[in-house]
Design an enzyme around this catalytic site. Structure first.
Site, PDB file in Angstrom:
ATOM      1  N   HIS A   1       0.860  -1.182   0.000  1.00  0.00           N
ATOM      2  CA  HIS A   1       0.000   0.000   0.000  1.00  0.00           C
ATOM      3  C   HIS A   1       0.897   1.233   0.000  1.00  0.00           C
ATOM      4  O   HIS A   1       1.598   1.489   0.984  1.00  0.00           O
ATOM      5  CB  HIS A   1      -0.895   0.018   1.241  1.00  0.00           C
ATOM      6  CG  HIS A   1      -1.779  -1.182   1.372  1.00  0.00           C
ATOM      7  ND1 HIS A   1      -3.084  -1.206   0.939  1.00  0.00           N
ATOM      8  CD2 HIS A   1      -1.532  -2.424   1.881  1.00  0.00           C
ATOM      9  CE1 HIS A   1      -3.610  -2.397   1.178  1.00  0.00           C
ATOM     10  NE2 HIS A   1      -2.688  -3.154   1.744  1.00  0.00           N
TER      11      HIS A   1
ATOM     12  N   ARG B   1      -0.421   4.336  -0.811  1.00  0.00           N
ATOM     13  CA  ARG B   1      -1.295   5.398  -0.284  1.00  0.00           C
ATOM     14  C   ARG B   1      -1.514   6.606  -1.183  1.00  0.00           C
ATOM     15  O   ARG B   1      -2.260   7.502  -0.804  1.00  0.00           O
ATOM     16  CB  ARG B   1      -0.757   5.887   1.068  1.00  0.00           C
ATOM     17  CG  ARG B   1      -0.535   4.809   2.124  1.00  0.00           C
ATOM     18  CD  ARG B   1      -1.785   4.059   2.449  1.00  0.00           C
ATOM     19  NE  ARG B   1      -1.630   3.218   3.655  1.00  0.00           N
ATOM     20  CZ  ARG B   1      -2.441   2.247   3.994  1.00  0.00           C
ATOM     21  NH1 ARG B   1      -3.492   1.968   3.234  1.00  0.00           N
ATOM     22  NH2 ARG B   1      -2.236   1.547   5.094  1.00  0.00           N
TER      23      ARG B   1
ATOM     24  N   ASP C   1      -8.779  -5.321  -2.007  1.00  0.00           N
ATOM     25  CA  ASP C   1      -8.064  -5.574  -0.757  1.00  0.00           C
ATOM     26  C   ASP C   1      -8.411  -4.544   0.312  1.00  0.00           C
ATOM     27  O   ASP C   1      -8.497  -3.351   0.046  1.00  0.00           O
ATOM     28  CB  ASP C   1      -6.558  -5.568  -0.977  1.00  0.00           C
ATOM     29  CG  ASP C   1      -5.824  -5.888   0.313  1.00  0.00           C
ATOM     30  OD1 ASP C   1      -6.032  -6.997   0.835  1.00  0.00           O
ATOM     31  OD2 ASP C   1      -5.104  -5.012   0.817  1.00  0.00           O
TER      32      ASP C   1
ATOM     33  N   HIS D   1      -9.048 -10.413  -0.746  1.00  0.00           N
ATOM     34  CA  HIS D   1      -9.015 -10.246   0.712  1.00  0.00           C
ATOM     35  C   HIS D   1     -10.223 -11.015   1.240  1.00  0.00           C
ATOM     36  O   HIS D   1     -11.365 -10.621   0.999  1.00  0.00           O
ATOM     37  CB  HIS D   1      -9.108  -8.758   1.053  1.00  0.00           C
ATOM     38  CG  HIS D   1      -9.245  -8.461   2.506  1.00  0.00           C
ATOM     39  ND1 HIS D   1      -8.229  -7.871   3.240  1.00  0.00           N
ATOM     40  CD2 HIS D   1     -10.272  -8.614   3.373  1.00  0.00           C
ATOM     41  CE1 HIS D   1      -8.626  -7.699   4.483  1.00  0.00           C
ATOM     42  NE2 HIS D   1      -9.871  -8.143   4.586  1.00  0.00           N
TER      43      HIS D   1
ATOM     44  N   HIS E   1      -2.776 -12.700   2.006  1.00  0.00           N
ATOM     45  CA  HIS E   1      -2.380 -12.800   3.421  1.00  0.00           C
ATOM     46  C   HIS E   1      -3.152 -13.835   4.247  1.00  0.00           C
ATOM     47  O   HIS E   1      -3.819 -13.503   5.232  1.00  0.00           O
ATOM     48  CB  HIS E   1      -2.472 -11.431   4.096  1.00  0.00           C
ATOM     49  CG  HIS E   1      -3.713 -10.634   3.843  1.00  0.00           C
ATOM     50  ND1 HIS E   1      -4.995 -11.144   3.941  1.00  0.00           N
ATOM     51  CD2 HIS E   1      -3.868  -9.329   3.495  1.00  0.00           C
ATOM     52  CE1 HIS E   1      -5.878 -10.211   3.678  1.00  0.00           C
ATOM     53  NE2 HIS E   1      -5.213  -9.092   3.394  1.00  0.00           N
TER      54      HIS E   1
ATOM     55  N   ASN F   1      -4.683  -6.621   9.898  1.00  0.00           N
ATOM     56  CA  ASN F   1      -5.837  -7.396   9.462  1.00  0.00           C
ATOM     57  C   ASN F   1      -5.466  -8.223   8.234  1.00  0.00           C
ATOM     58  O   ASN F   1      -5.123  -7.635   7.203  1.00  0.00           O
ATOM     59  CB  ASN F   1      -7.001  -6.457   9.128  1.00  0.00           C
ATOM     60  CG  ASN F   1      -8.292  -7.208   8.867  1.00  0.00           C
ATOM     61  OD1 ASN F   1      -8.462  -8.322   9.333  1.00  0.00           O
ATOM     62  ND2 ASN F   1      -9.197  -6.607   8.118  1.00  0.00           N
TER      63      ASN F   1
ATOM     64  N   ASP G   1       2.390  -7.017   2.742  1.00  0.00           N
ATOM     65  CA  ASP G   1       1.211  -6.215   3.087  1.00  0.00           C
ATOM     66  C   ASP G   1       1.659  -4.915   3.766  1.00  0.00           C
ATOM     67  O   ASP G   1       1.077  -4.476   4.758  1.00  0.00           O
ATOM     68  CB  ASP G   1       0.249  -6.991   3.985  1.00  0.00           C
ATOM     69  CG  ASP G   1      -1.126  -6.333   4.094  1.00  0.00           C
ATOM     70  OD1 ASP G   1      -1.376  -5.335   3.381  1.00  0.00           O
ATOM     71  OD2 ASP G   1      -1.947  -6.814   4.898  1.00  0.00           O
TER      72      ASP G   1
ATOM     73  N   HIS H   1       0.810   3.915   8.203  1.00  0.00           N
ATOM     74  CA  HIS H   1      -0.118   4.901   8.753  1.00  0.00           C
ATOM     75  C   HIS H   1       0.698   5.966   9.477  1.00  0.00           C
ATOM     76  O   HIS H   1       1.896   5.776   9.747  1.00  0.00           O
ATOM     77  CB  HIS H   1      -1.093   4.252   9.734  1.00  0.00           C
ATOM     78  CG  HIS H   1      -2.028   3.268   9.112  1.00  0.00           C
ATOM     79  ND1 HIS H   1      -3.094   3.645   8.343  1.00  0.00           N
ATOM     80  CD2 HIS H   1      -2.046   1.912   9.143  1.00  0.00           C
ATOM     81  CE1 HIS H   1      -3.750   2.563   7.921  1.00  0.00           C
ATOM     82  NE2 HIS H   1      -3.128   1.505   8.389  1.00  0.00           N
TER      83      HIS H   1
END
Length: 411
Positions: free
Chosen positions: A52, A54, A141, A168, A221, A266, A293, A297
């Site tokens: 990711h 972003r 995902d 996912h 995942h 997650n 994954d 953040h």
């Protein structure tokens, strides 16, 4: 074939301090002569099919530049970026915003996903036909596709387009407000738990749809022993399925949990029995690849404990050292097996071209994981302070030096 980054900055590289420095357009033998020694090991560029970055939409978490730089720091030269962005790449115009950023700021090969559904809302299919020439695969995902008929139609369309569905697996009806594994730690510390069934039940549904539609399918995942067995049986049955797991599910479980957002992701860290099943899965080939994954953040978003923090941790810069230290050096798997999981298998399954990209590693060097050394904007890792072996000294992508570690002690 998806559009890959062909415009890595020609005159810039990034050294270990994170400072951009001018280098020659093409590498000469002089550029890397420091590492011309049996003390260093060269690996082909790693490939991560689940990251990711972003951008667009959430650049305060990560950008194409910082994410791809983090990848280069970890020895990765190809990554596939998930579509939980703003705007979601559910049509060609929305995808173009991401592709423009990749061309401008990408340091390595970056292959974007298209979303399965409009806005990742799970209701109306995205413009899969229009997206197909420029995306690596289709995924929602971060969200499981809840409606069986929607997933069935997506699989049929993906088969027509000769594209993977990358899922996912999460049944929202079984979540019950949980945010860590529904196990002993959750019960002892009064946390609502996420049951394993929320993952494997939807995976089971998807595999039935694969049997019906003939779609090529990849499970993201996986974290439970039931998921491993479902994939194992699907392969025995001849279904066109593959799967991935992540370093944290192989190296940690719920007994490692503490009250810190660095341990919230997650799917969550599962039981020791689940971890053992995942290890067996990479040993016998049931699990095809390891993906990080990588999900950065902001510091504030990860500072609210297990209950209030955002889901997700970073992993591109620690994946190989962790896996080498705790799997290869501990004789759980061989180095050859690890390279299949990080290089050969993901490129083959996702039809990502083999290249002459490579990274140079000092496998003798030991250090403690320090998030302040990361190039990613994200800092949350459950492995902070862990001792690992193996430091990436340089990464070369498309004959361009995209990572150079400071060489210490005169070496």
């Amino acid at each position: 074939m998806a559009v890959e980054n062909q415009n890595v900055p020609m005159l810039d590289a990034v050294c270990g301090s994170g400072v951009r420095v001018s280098i020659m357009n093409r590498l000469s033998s002089v550029d890397l002569c420091t590492f011309d020694s049996p003390e260093y090991t060269i690996f082909p560029g790693f490939c991560d099919v689940h990251v990711h970055f972003r951008e667009p939409g959430f650049s305060y978490k990560e950008t194409i530049f910082t994410g791809s730089l983090a990848a280069a720091h970890g020895g990765y030269t190809a990554v596939c970026t998930m579509p939980n962005l703003d705007p979601v790449p559910d049509n060609k115009a929305h995808l173009k915003e991401q592709l423009d950023l990749i061309r401008e700021d990408g340091m390595i090969h970056i292959y974007p996903y298209g979303s399965i559904t409009v806005g990742q809302q799970g209701e109306e299919l995205s413009d899969m036909k229009g997206l197909a020439p420029q995306v690596i695969a289709f995924s929602d995902d971060g969200k499981g596709v809840q409606q069986t008929d929607v997933m069935r139609r997506a699989m049929r369309k993906a088969r027509q387009l000769n594209k993977l569905i990358v899922a996912h697996c999460e049944d929202n009806s079984l979540l019950g407000g949980g945010y860590i594994h529904d196990g002993e730690y959750a019960r002892q510390n009064h946390h609502p738990g996420i049951p394993s069934e929320s993952e494997w039940r939807q995976l089971q549904r998807d595999l039935e749809l694969v049997q019906e539609t003939g779609c090529a399918y990849h499970a993201c995942h996986i974290s439970t022993r039931e998921s491993v067995e479902l994939i194992r049986q699907a392969k025995r049955d001849g279904l066109n399925v593959t799967c991935e797991t992540a370093p944290h599910y192989l190296l940690l479980d719920e007994t490692d949990l503490i009250e810190d957002g660095r341990f919230k992701m997650n799917p969550p860290l599962r039981s020791p029995a689940d971890r053992a099943a995942l290890i067996a899965g990479i040993q016998d080939g049931t699990i095809d690849m390891i993906a990080t994954d990588h999900a950065p953040h902001s510091r504030e978003e990860k500072s609210r404990g297990l209950d209030g923090s955002a889901f997700g941790i970073v992993g591109l810069e620690t994946a190989f050292p962790l896996l080498y230290t705790y799997l290869v050096k501990e004789d759980v798997i061989t180095l050859e097996q690890l390279l299949k999981l990080l290089v050969t298998n993901p490129r083959k399954r996702f039809r990502i071209p083999a290249t002459t990209d490579f990274s140079i590693w000092d496998l003798r060097q030991s250090y403690f994981i320090d998030p302040d050394s990361f190039q990613s904007q994200g800092r949350a890792t459950p492995f902070e302070g862990r001792r690992v072996w193996g430091k990436c000294m340089a990464t070369v992508c498309d004959n361009r030096l995209v990572w150079l570690e400071k060489v210490r002690n005169g070496k």
